[in-house]
Structure formats: structure tokens, C-alpha cells
Design a protein around this motif. Structure first.
Motif, PDB file in Angstrom:
ATOM      1  N   GLU A 322       0.829  -1.213   0.000  1.00  0.00           N
ATOM      2  CA  GLU A 322       0.000   0.000   0.000  1.00  0.00           C
ATOM      3  C   GLU A 322       0.862   1.261   0.000  1.00  0.00           C
ATOM      4  OE1 GLU A 322      -2.367  -3.410   1.220  1.00  0.00           O
ATOM      5  OE2 GLU A 322      -0.448  -2.630   1.960  1.00  0.00           O
ATOM      6  N   GLU A 323       1.942   1.237   0.775  1.00  0.00           N
ATOM      7  CA  GLU A 323       2.838   2.405   0.829  1.00  0.00           C
ATOM      8  C   GLU A 323       3.500   2.646  -0.523  1.00  0.00           C
ATOM      9  OE1 GLU A 323       4.198   2.020   5.548  1.00  0.00           O
ATOM     10  OE2 GLU A 323       5.386   1.078   3.955  1.00  0.00           O
ATOM     11  N   VAL A 324       3.947   1.580  -1.166  1.00  0.00           N
ATOM     12  CA  VAL A 324       4.610   1.725  -2.471  1.00  0.00           C
ATOM     13  C   VAL A 324       3.614   2.181  -3.533  1.00  0.00           C
ATOM     14  CG1 VAL A 324       5.769   0.451  -4.333  1.00  0.00           C
ATOM     15  CG2 VAL A 324       6.440   0.079  -1.952  1.00  0.00           C
ATOM     16  N   GLN A 325       2.384   1.671  -3.466  1.00  0.00           N
ATOM     17  CA  GLN A 325       1.366   2.096  -4.427  1.00  0.00           C
ATOM     18  C   GLN A 325       1.080   3.583  -4.291  1.00  0.00           C
ATOM     19  OE1 GLN A 325       0.274   0.111  -6.820  1.00  0.00           O
ATOM     20  NE2 GLN A 325      -0.934   1.786  -7.702  1.00  0.00           N
ATOM     21  N   GLU A 326       1.042   4.054  -3.065  1.00  0.00           N
ATOM     22  CA  GLU A 326       0.800   5.488  -2.824  1.00  0.00           C
ATOM     23  C   GLU A 326       1.945   6.333  -3.370  1.00  0.00           C
ATOM     24  OE1 GLU A 326      -0.346   8.465   0.895  1.00  0.00           O
ATOM     25  OE2 GLU A 326      -0.436   6.293   1.174  1.00  0.00           O
ATOM     26  N   ILE A 327       3.186   5.850  -3.207  1.00  0.00           N
ATOM     27  CA  ILE A 327       4.348   6.569  -3.740  1.00  0.00           C
ATOM     28  C   ILE A 327       4.256   6.651  -5.259  1.00  0.00           C
ATOM     29  CG2 ILE A 327       6.861   6.409  -4.084  1.00  0.00           C
ATOM     30  CD1 ILE A 327       6.977   5.174  -1.230  1.00  0.00           C
ATOM     31  N   ILE A 328       3.871   5.534  -5.902  1.00  0.00           N
ATOM     32  CA  ILE A 328       3.758   5.505  -7.366  1.00  0.00           C
ATOM     33  C   ILE A 328       2.659   6.453  -7.847  1.00  0.00           C
ATOM     34  CG2 ILE A 328       3.091   4.040  -9.325  1.00  0.00           C
ATOM     35  CD1 ILE A 328       4.416   1.680  -7.800  1.00  0.00           C
ATOM     36  N   GLU A 329       1.518   6.438  -7.163  1.00  0.00           N
ATOM     37  CA  GLU A 329       0.377   7.241  -7.611  1.00  0.00           C
ATOM     38  C   GLU A 329       0.558   8.729  -7.318  1.00  0.00           C
ATOM     39  OE1 GLU A 329      -3.051   5.486  -5.829  1.00  0.00           O
ATOM     40  OE2 GLU A 329      -2.985   3.669  -7.064  1.00  0.00           O
ATOM     41  N   LEU A 341      11.889   4.197 -10.557  1.00  0.00           N
ATOM     42  CA  LEU A 341      12.790   3.567 -11.521  1.00  0.00           C
ATOM     43  C   LEU A 341      12.500   2.071 -11.627  1.00  0.00           C
ATOM     44  CD1 LEU A 341      15.367   3.551 -13.308  1.00  0.00           C
ATOM     45  CD2 LEU A 341      16.650   3.083 -11.228  1.00  0.00           C
ATOM     46  N   LEU A 342      12.420   1.406 -10.486  1.00  0.00           N
ATOM     47  CA  LEU A 342      12.138  -0.032 -10.487  1.00  0.00           C
ATOM     48  C   LEU A 342      10.766  -0.321 -11.080  1.00  0.00           C
ATOM     49  CD1 LEU A 342      13.561  -0.994  -6.974  1.00  0.00           C
ATOM     50  CD2 LEU A 342      14.463  -1.744  -9.187  1.00  0.00           C
ATOM     51  N   ASN A 343       9.797   0.535 -10.789  1.00  0.00           N
ATOM     52  CA  ASN A 343       8.454   0.334 -11.334  1.00  0.00           C
ATOM     53  C   ASN A 343       8.451   0.492 -12.848  1.00  0.00           C
ATOM     54  OD1 ASN A 343       5.550  -0.062 -11.024  1.00  0.00           O
ATOM     55  ND2 ASN A 343       5.376   2.077 -11.664  1.00  0.00           N
ATOM     56  N   ASN A 344       9.204   1.454 -13.340  1.00  0.00           N
ATOM     57  CA  ASN A 344       9.278   1.671 -14.786  1.00  0.00           C
ATOM     58  C   ASN A 344       9.877   0.445 -15.482  1.00  0.00           C
ATOM     59  OD1 ASN A 344       9.289   3.173 -17.308  1.00  0.00           O
ATOM     60  ND2 ASN A 344      11.492   3.373 -17.025  1.00  0.00           N
ATOM     61  N   ILE A 345      10.953  -0.087 -14.907  1.00  0.00           N
ATOM     62  CA  ILE A 345      11.581  -1.273 -15.498  1.00  0.00           C
ATOM     63  C   ILE A 345      10.639  -2.472 -15.402  1.00  0.00           C
ATOM     64  CG2 ILE A 345      13.459  -2.941 -15.229  1.00  0.00           C
ATOM     65  CD1 ILE A 345      15.281  -0.618 -14.441  1.00  0.00           C
ATOM     66  N   ALA A 346       9.948  -2.614 -14.250  1.00  0.00           N
ATOM     67  CA  ALA A 346       9.014  -3.728 -14.065  1.00  0.00           C
ATOM     68  C   ALA A 346       7.899  -3.691 -15.096  1.00  0.00           C
ATOM     69  CB  ALA A 346       8.428  -3.700 -12.654  1.00  0.00           C
ATOM     70  N   GLN A 347       7.364  -2.502 -15.374  1.00  0.00           N
ATOM     71  CA  GLN A 347       6.290  -2.389 -16.358  1.00  0.00           C
ATOM     72  C   GLN A 347       6.786  -2.707 -17.766  1.00  0.00           C
ATOM     73  OE1 GLN A 347       2.995  -2.062 -15.760  1.00  0.00           O
ATOM     74  NE2 GLN A 347       3.567  -2.191 -13.600  1.00  0.00           N
ATOM     75  N   GLN A 364      -7.805 -11.464  -8.929  1.00  0.00           N
ATOM     76  CA  GLN A 364      -8.499 -10.738  -7.863  1.00  0.00           C
ATOM     77  C   GLN A 364      -8.526 -11.635  -6.634  1.00  0.00           C
ATOM     78  OE1 GLN A 364     -12.910  -9.856  -7.872  1.00  0.00           O
ATOM     79  NE2 GLN A 364     -12.201  -7.903  -8.656  1.00  0.00           N
ATOM     80  N   GLU A 365      -8.048 -11.112  -5.509  1.00  0.00           N
ATOM     81  CA  GLU A 365      -7.980 -11.899  -4.284  1.00  0.00           C
ATOM     82  C   GLU A 365      -9.014 -11.374  -3.297  1.00  0.00           C
ATOM     83  OE1 GLU A 365      -4.613 -13.308  -0.998  1.00  0.00           O
ATOM     84  OE2 GLU A 365      -4.141 -11.757  -2.471  1.00  0.00           O
ATOM     85  N   SER A 384      -4.457  -6.778  -8.232  1.00  0.00           N
ATOM     86  CA  SER A 384      -3.038  -6.644  -8.550  1.00  0.00           C
ATOM     87  C   SER A 384      -2.777  -5.235  -9.083  1.00  0.00           C
ATOM     88  CB  SER A 384      -2.635  -7.689  -9.596  1.00  0.00           C
ATOM     89  OG  SER A 384      -1.301  -7.505  -9.981  1.00  0.00           O
ATOM     90  N   LYS A 385      -2.030  -4.450  -8.300  1.00  0.00           N
ATOM     91  CA  LYS A 385      -1.700  -3.084  -8.713  1.00  0.00           C
ATOM     92  C   LYS A 385      -0.218  -3.010  -9.071  1.00  0.00           C
ATOM     93  CE  LYS A 385      -5.400  -0.863  -6.122  1.00  0.00           C
ATOM     94  NZ  LYS A 385      -5.772   0.225  -5.186  1.00  0.00           N
ATOM     95  N   GLU A 386       0.251  -1.840  -9.443  1.00  0.00           N
ATOM     96  CA  GLU A 386       1.633  -1.701  -9.908  1.00  0.00           C
ATOM     97  C   GLU A 386       2.641  -2.075  -8.827  1.00  0.00           C
ATOM     98  OE1 GLU A 386       2.716   1.593 -12.737  1.00  0.00           O
ATOM     99  OE2 GLU A 386       0.658   2.214 -12.301  1.00  0.00           O
ATOM    100  N   SER A 387       2.321  -1.834  -7.554  1.00  0.00           N
ATOM    101  CA  SER A 387       3.252  -2.195  -6.483  1.00  0.00           C
ATOM    102  C   SER A 387       3.432  -3.710  -6.417  1.00  0.00           C
ATOM    103  CB  SER A 387       2.747  -1.663  -5.139  1.00  0.00           C
ATOM    104  OG  SER A 387       1.454  -2.164  -4.837  1.00  0.00           O
ATOM    105  N   HIS A 388       2.340  -4.457  -6.625  1.00  0.00           N
ATOM    106  CA  HIS A 388       2.434  -5.916  -6.658  1.00  0.00           C
ATOM    107  C   HIS A 388       3.205  -6.371  -7.900  1.00  0.00           C
ATOM    108  CE1 HIS A 388      -1.271  -5.031  -4.336  1.00  0.00           C
ATOM    109  NE2 HIS A 388      -0.880  -6.041  -3.580  1.00  0.00           N
TER     110      HIS A 388
END
Length: 682
Positions: A322-329, A341-347, A364-365, A384-388
Motif C-alpha cells: 500500500e505504501e509503495v502504491q501510494e508513492i507511485i500514484e 525507476l524499479l516500477n518503470n523497469i518492471a512495467q 483478484q484476491e 493486482s496493482k503496480e506495487s504488486h
């Protein structure tokens, strides 16, 4: 018998007549009759209770089968119990002078267990207890002998139900004493000499991202900028193999379970808590021993080099998803640049995967919110969001490169035995009816190659996004897929689109990951010792994985029933989630709780029949359809906790729209006087 050269078959003489020997799994019905399921045989083998020879439901057994000359069902007798599915059981004690009998709660018949007085463990008459079988001589006709492991609190029905589910699926509630003693003896202090043998990442920025309630942190990521402008990204995995040595009691206990089991209110861990939550958990601000896959990557996510080996890390921070998702958003927060940076490479890695043939099924869980007593008080849907996806993509990358590295090794011109994670192509038998169904919604499939099939799946999922048929096509599409398994035969992973794949990244909770670490270490140290039993270990791990999924499904069902007891007699919107000849299942939109609408409750409206090609129940007069994915309104009429079963009743809507939604143009027949509802509980 209809088969030749069956690998499970041995022939021999017994009592003067020819009998064949097979290995299989015994299933005992409620009536007490047994059937042994043998892989490769067209039909199961009937075994009568006098011929069980100490075998219990779910045990792996060796049987002798009489010659089948008259065309009747094959009959056999158990000659050896090869592997017990379950040694611990829940039930009650019936006391006598100096001994007691344990009477099990199991739905499958089993003999009473003799408990000598010294094994009572402070239990009393009629106590609900967990009993472990300690001895049972085959071929003697004697009763099993056992000991009381735990006395259960009679008032805690939830605790008892969860424990019973674990035991039913072959997961012991406690670790053997010897394993616990070994775990307790392991020092928390990491010798400097051990760190000196490893690549030291303790001064490299490292962090973990996990669920908010997690305690066993399997994996961490590190990142640093290289002089050439590329990035060094480390995927660091808990070095469980350093602490759990092969052949120890601790290793045997982990192998027996082969996986942690995650129930709504508890975890049944594969390893004792001191190892899973303390020694091996990659907790922040502590030195930890890890096994790592380190990649040199370009800003666009291309891998230039990789390195595999033992490491030491010191996590600087622990994030929740949740914390990482908030940082991304919000584009702000701790370690913002590194996270983005890591999120960009992951995507980028994710897009490349799907472009290369991976199938993009959305996940969906559903989890229950529980109060302090374990009672469900609400439902949480996790998507499943970008942090996951950030964590997922780097774990997939590490798993793929480890498998690829080992796949290149041969011993005596044969592949090195290794526990690959494989996923076969969908079978034509399942795929053809699904394609015919999808075609009704305008979706076409290209069957010319496996790659084209995957491409067709992705195109269908993209085109169906947001449309009424999306849910049903996703659910049915998943059901056409083969099950992923562990095996030494590397056929690739179809769903992920990888030629080589394994599980390397979760050794705290999965035994195959420990096996992967051991083989990889031998390869890296040029000290390869091929494991001749690797395929057997793979099969055991796959079976235990399926058992864990069954336990998790049963526990979630129990919570669904417990939760819906609060809503008996109330009506809700739902979606048809499955159909059969005896009714259809509905999942409520609000609670995600699934129950059955029995066909007997529909007889007042019409004569409904199952039409396989439509995945629907169809009224013979009105042509009204109950098809997977259709929206319906239901009433909750029964919630049976003991059977973990919900009964719903379809509520007839008088609006024309409800019939239009089900492709019916004529007026539905008027409902006759409602008969008393028949429960599906039996």
C-alpha cells in the motif's frame, strides 16, 4: 486390464493365481467402501474394508488386483501403505480404566484408536482432542495405537474447524520435537567468517515490499547506479538452505509439508517460526544471509549481465504494498526515485512478457476482515496493482534466469535433475468448446500454433474488457488451462511464455525453492550431485501444493458460510459462477460468497436442463437461460457450517429486463404456488 507396460505395474504370483500390483491413492467413501486411483488406469480399483490393511483415506498404497476376466470392476487388496496422508485426527475420547478409545470426526470411516493411559496428556472423558497415530502393525488386524497431542477448547468452534481442515488435507498442526530442537539450537549470530565467503551487499541500498501483515520476508531488492549509466538490481532471497541442512529432522519436517498453508485467520508454516520469522526473514536493519540473482540492466529493462550466488544484505527499509502504491500514484515519498525507476523497469518487463506470448489473465484476491475472535465482519477485494507487479516482475526475472542457467548443465549427456515449474498447453478437449462459446460473443481463435492461441486469448481478454461477458470469459478461460506443476521434464511455462522457469524466490514457504537453491549451489561450486529422487520430490511437492489449495478453499468456504449466516432470508444481487445438471452456483456481488441454487427449487418455473455448449441451464419451455456470468437475484436460505455449504434460492424478477438479460424474448411462465424448499445439504 487394457494397458501394457504401465510403469506402476509389477506382476507376481500370489495364492496360486496371477495378480497385478499397482501403486495408487486410496479414497474411502462415506459408505466405507474404498477405491484406489491409479494413474493411467481407465477405472478405479474397488477395495473392500476388510482388505484395507491399515490404509486410511488419502494414503498412497500398493495393491494386488485380481485378474479382470468377466468385465466387472477390478477389485483389489492393500498389501502395503507407502505414504500416510494423515497421522493426526480430531475427535473425542471415550475413557476406560487404564486406556481410552479415540473416535474420529472424519467423514470417511476409520477405526477407533487405542490410547494407553500414559498417552492421555491430561485429557478427560469426552474431551475434543487431536490424536496422533504412533504405531499400527500391518497385517495383524490390531487397532492403531495413538497419543493425545492437544486438548481442544470446546467453545472455540472456529479454531477446531480450521485445525480439522488442515488435518484433513494432511498438514500436521505441530512440528516434531526433534525438528523444533534443531531449530532452537541454530544461533542468531552470523559469524564474520560466513559473511566473508559471500558477496557483500550490506552497503547497497536494499528494501523489502510485502503485505502489511507479513512476518516472513522472503525477498528484498537492491539497486545502485553503475558508472556506465546502467543499473545493478539485486533480487535477494532468504538463504534458507544455510540453516535447513539436507537430511536433518528440520529438513524432513519441511519436506513433509512442502508448503506453508494460508488460512483466513492463521498460517500453518512449512518451517518453525524461529526460522521463518526470525533467522531467515529479511527484516529491516539486520544483517541477513541471502542467495541472490543480480542483474546489470539498462534503463529500458534489458539484461546485459547477470550473476548468481550467495550474498549478505542489510535491508534499509520495510515497505508495504500500500505504501509503495501510494508513492507511485502520488509521485512522492521515501525512496521516490528508486521506487519509480524499479516500477518503470518492471512495467517494461511486464509488457515484453505479454508481447512474447504470456497470457494476461487478471487476478483478484478476496479476503475476509476478521474480529479478534476470528469471526468474519467484512470482505476485502485485493487487486493486482503496480506495487504488486513491481515485485512480481523481478521475482519472475530471477526465477527465469536461475532455471535458464541450470538448464544448460548436463551430466553424462543428460539434463541435470532439477525441479522446473512447468505449465503445459491447454488441451484441445477443453479448448474447442470454449472457443465455440467465445465465438458467440464475436471472439475468434487462431489454432495454428501455441503462440497464436496465446495471442488469441490476450486479444479476447482485451476486447472483452468492461463488457458483460468479461467475467465469464476470464473464468472459463482459466479453466481451459492446464495446472502448473513441478517436474524434472522441462517443457516450459506456457502461461508465462517462458522456455525455462523454476521457483527460486520463496524458500521460507515452498520446499521446491529449497531444492532449487541446493542444485544451483552445486552448479555454482562445481560440486554437482544429481538427485535420483528429484522427480519423486517434485510429485510430492505438487501434491502438497494441491492439498494446500484445497485447505485454503475449504477454510474460505467456512468463513463464507459463517459470514452469510448473518443474512439468512435476505436478498442480494449475484453472478452465476458455475452450472451443473443439478443446479447453478451464484457468487454475491457484495460479499463474493458462493452458494448453490438447486435445480429442485426451479421446478416450479420450468424444466431446466444442462446445455454443455452454452455453459448454461436452459428451460425447456421458456428457453430461459442461467448461464455463467449472468446477473441474478438470490435469497440466502441455508448456511450449514458443518458441511461448509450455502444454499441460495433464485428470486424471480417481474421486470422484462431480467428476461432480456438471459436472451429470452417470450414471457416467462407464471410462478406456481411455491413448494416447500428442498435443501441441497444432503
Amino acid at each position: 486390464m487394457g494397458r501394457k507396460n504401465n510403469k506402476n505395474t509389477k506382476k507376481g504370483k500370489r495364492k496360486g493365481s496371477q495378480k497385478e500390483t499397482y501403486k495408487g491413492r486410496l479414497e474411502i467413501t462415506r459408505s466405507g467402501m474404498g477405491f484406489v486411483i491409479v494413474e493411467g488406469l481407465e477405472s478405479d480399483v474397488l477395495v473392500r474394508p476388510p482388505d484395507f490393511n491399515t490404509a486410511l483415506n488419502g494414503d498412497t498404497v500398493r495393491i494386488h488386483v485380481k485378474p479382470n476376466r468377466d468385465g466387472k470392476r477390478m477389485q483389489g487388496e492393500v498389501v502395503e501403505v507407502l505414504e500416510r496422508k494423515q497421522l493426526e485426527f480430531i475427535g473425542k475420547l471415550e475413557m476406560n480404566k487404564g486406556f481410552a478409545f479415540f473416535v474420529g470426526d472424519s467423514k470417511n470411516r476409520m477405526p477407533d484408536i487405542y490410547i494407553p493411559e500414559k498417552n492421555f496428556n491430561n485429557a478427560n472423558e469426552n474431551d475434543r482432542v487431536v490424536v496422533r497415530i504412533t504405531e499400527w502393525e500391518q497385517g495383524t488386524g490390531k487397532r492403531p495405537v495413538g497419543e493425545v497431542v492437544t486438548v481442544l477448547a470446546a467453545e472455540d468452534a472456529n479454531d477446531m474447524a480450521m485445525k480439522e481442515i488442515l488435518l484433513e488435507n494432511g498438514f500436521p498442526l505441530e512440528f516434531p520435537e526433534e525438528a523444533m530442537e534443531e531449530a532452537a539450537r541454530i544461533s542468531d549470530v552470523i559469524p564474520e567468517a560466513e559473511i566473508n565467503k559471500r558477496r557483500d551487499f550490506r552497503n547497497t541500498l536494499t528494501f523489502t515490499i510485502d503485505p502489511v501483515d507479513a512476518k516472513d520476508f522472503d525477498d528484498a531488492l537492491s539497486i545502485r547506479v553503475l558508472k556506465n549509466g546502467n543499473y545493478e538490481i539485486g533480487v535477494h532471497i532468504a538463504d534458507v538452505g544455510h540453516y535447513v541442512e539436507e537430511g536433518t529432522a528440520l529438513d524432513e519436517a519441511a519436506y513433509t509439508k512442502a508448503t506453508s498453508v494460508y488460512l483466513p485467520d492463521r498460517v500453518n508454516p512449512m518451517l518453525p517460526e524461529h526460522i521463518s520469522n526470525v533467522l531467515c526473514s529479511l527484516r529491516p536493519h539486520e544483517d541477513k544471509l541471502t542467495f541472490s540473482a543480480v542483474f546489470e540492466m539498462t534503463p529500458k529493462g534489458a539484461v546485459k549481465k547477470y550473476w548468481l550466488g550467495k550474498t549478505a544484505i542489510h535491508s534499509d527499509h520495510r515497505f508495504t504494498y500500500e505504501e509503495v502504491q501510494e508513492i507511485i500514484e502520488k509521485q512522492e515519498g521515501h525512496l521516490l526515485d528508486e521506487i519509480l525507476l524499479l516500477n518503470n523497469i518492471a512495467q517494461r518487463l511486464r509488457k515484453k512478457r505479454f508481447d512474447s506470448g504470456a497470457i494476461n489473465f487478471s487476478s483478484q484476491e478476496v479476503r475476509f476482515k476478521l474480529d479478534e475472535t476470528g469471526k468474519p465482519i467484512g470482505v476485502v477485494v485485493k487487486e493486482s496493482k503496480e506495487s504488486h507487479q513491481l515485485i512480481e516482475e523481478f521475482m519472475l526475472l530471477a526465477n527465469r534466469y536461475v532455471a535458464q542457467h541450470v538448464s544448460e548443465i548436463e551430466i553424462n549427456k543428460k539434463p541435470l535433475p532439477f525441479p522446473y515449474r512447468v505449465h503445459d498447453l491447454p488441451s484441445e478437449e477443453k479448448l474447442l468448446p470454449f472457443m465455440a462459446f467465445a465465438r458467440k460473443f464475436g471472439h475468434k481463435f487462431d489454432m495454428s500454433s501455441p503462440e497464436k492461441i496465446a495471442e488469441s486469448f490476450n486479444q479476447m481478454l482485451e476486447d472483452a474488457q468492461g463488457k458483460p461477458e468479461q467475467h465469464v470469459l476470464e473464468q472459463l478461460g482459466i479453466r481451459t488451462m492446464a495446472k502448473a506443476v513441478y517436474t524434472t521434464e522441462n517443457i516450459g511455462h506456457y502461461g508465462l511464455g517462458f522456455e525455462n522457469y523454476c521457483h527460486f524466490t520463496s524458500p521460507i514457504r515452498r520446499y521446491p525453492d529449497i531444492l532449487v537453491h541446493r542444485v544451483l549451489l552445486g552448479v555454482l561450486r562445481d560440486n554437482i550431485k544429481p538427485d535420483k529422487k528429484m522427480e519423486q520430490k517434485c510429485k510430492h511437492s505438487s501434491e502438497r501444493e494441491r492439498a494446500a489449495m484445497e485447505a485454503e478453499r475449504a477454510a474460505n468456504k467456512y468463513k463464507q458460510v459463517e459470514y452469510m449466516q448473518n443474512f439468512l432470508g435476505e436478498e442480494f444481487e449475484g453472478v452465476v459462477s458455475g452450472v451443473s445438471a443439478f443446479g447453478f452456483w451464484v457468487e454475491t456481488v457484495e460479499h463474493k460468497c458462493e452458494g448453490m441454487v438447486s435445480i429442485t427449487t426451479l421446478s416450479d418455473y420450468d424444466d431446466f436442463r444442462l446445455v454443455d455448449t452454452e455453459y448454461a441451464l436452459v428451460g425447456m419451455r421458456s428457453r430461459r437461460k442461467f448461464r455463467m456470468g449472468d446477473k441474478v437475484r438470490i435469497k440466502v436460505v441455508a448456511a450449514n457450517l458443518e458441511k461448509r455449504q450455502l444454499d441460495y434460492e433464485w428470486v424471480l424478477s417481474t421486470t422484462a429486463e431480467s428476461f432480456e438479460n438471459n436472451n429470452v424474448v417470450e414471457e416467462a411462465p407464471k410462478k406456481a404456488k411455491r413448494k416447500k424448499k428442498k435443501s441441497t445439504e444432503d
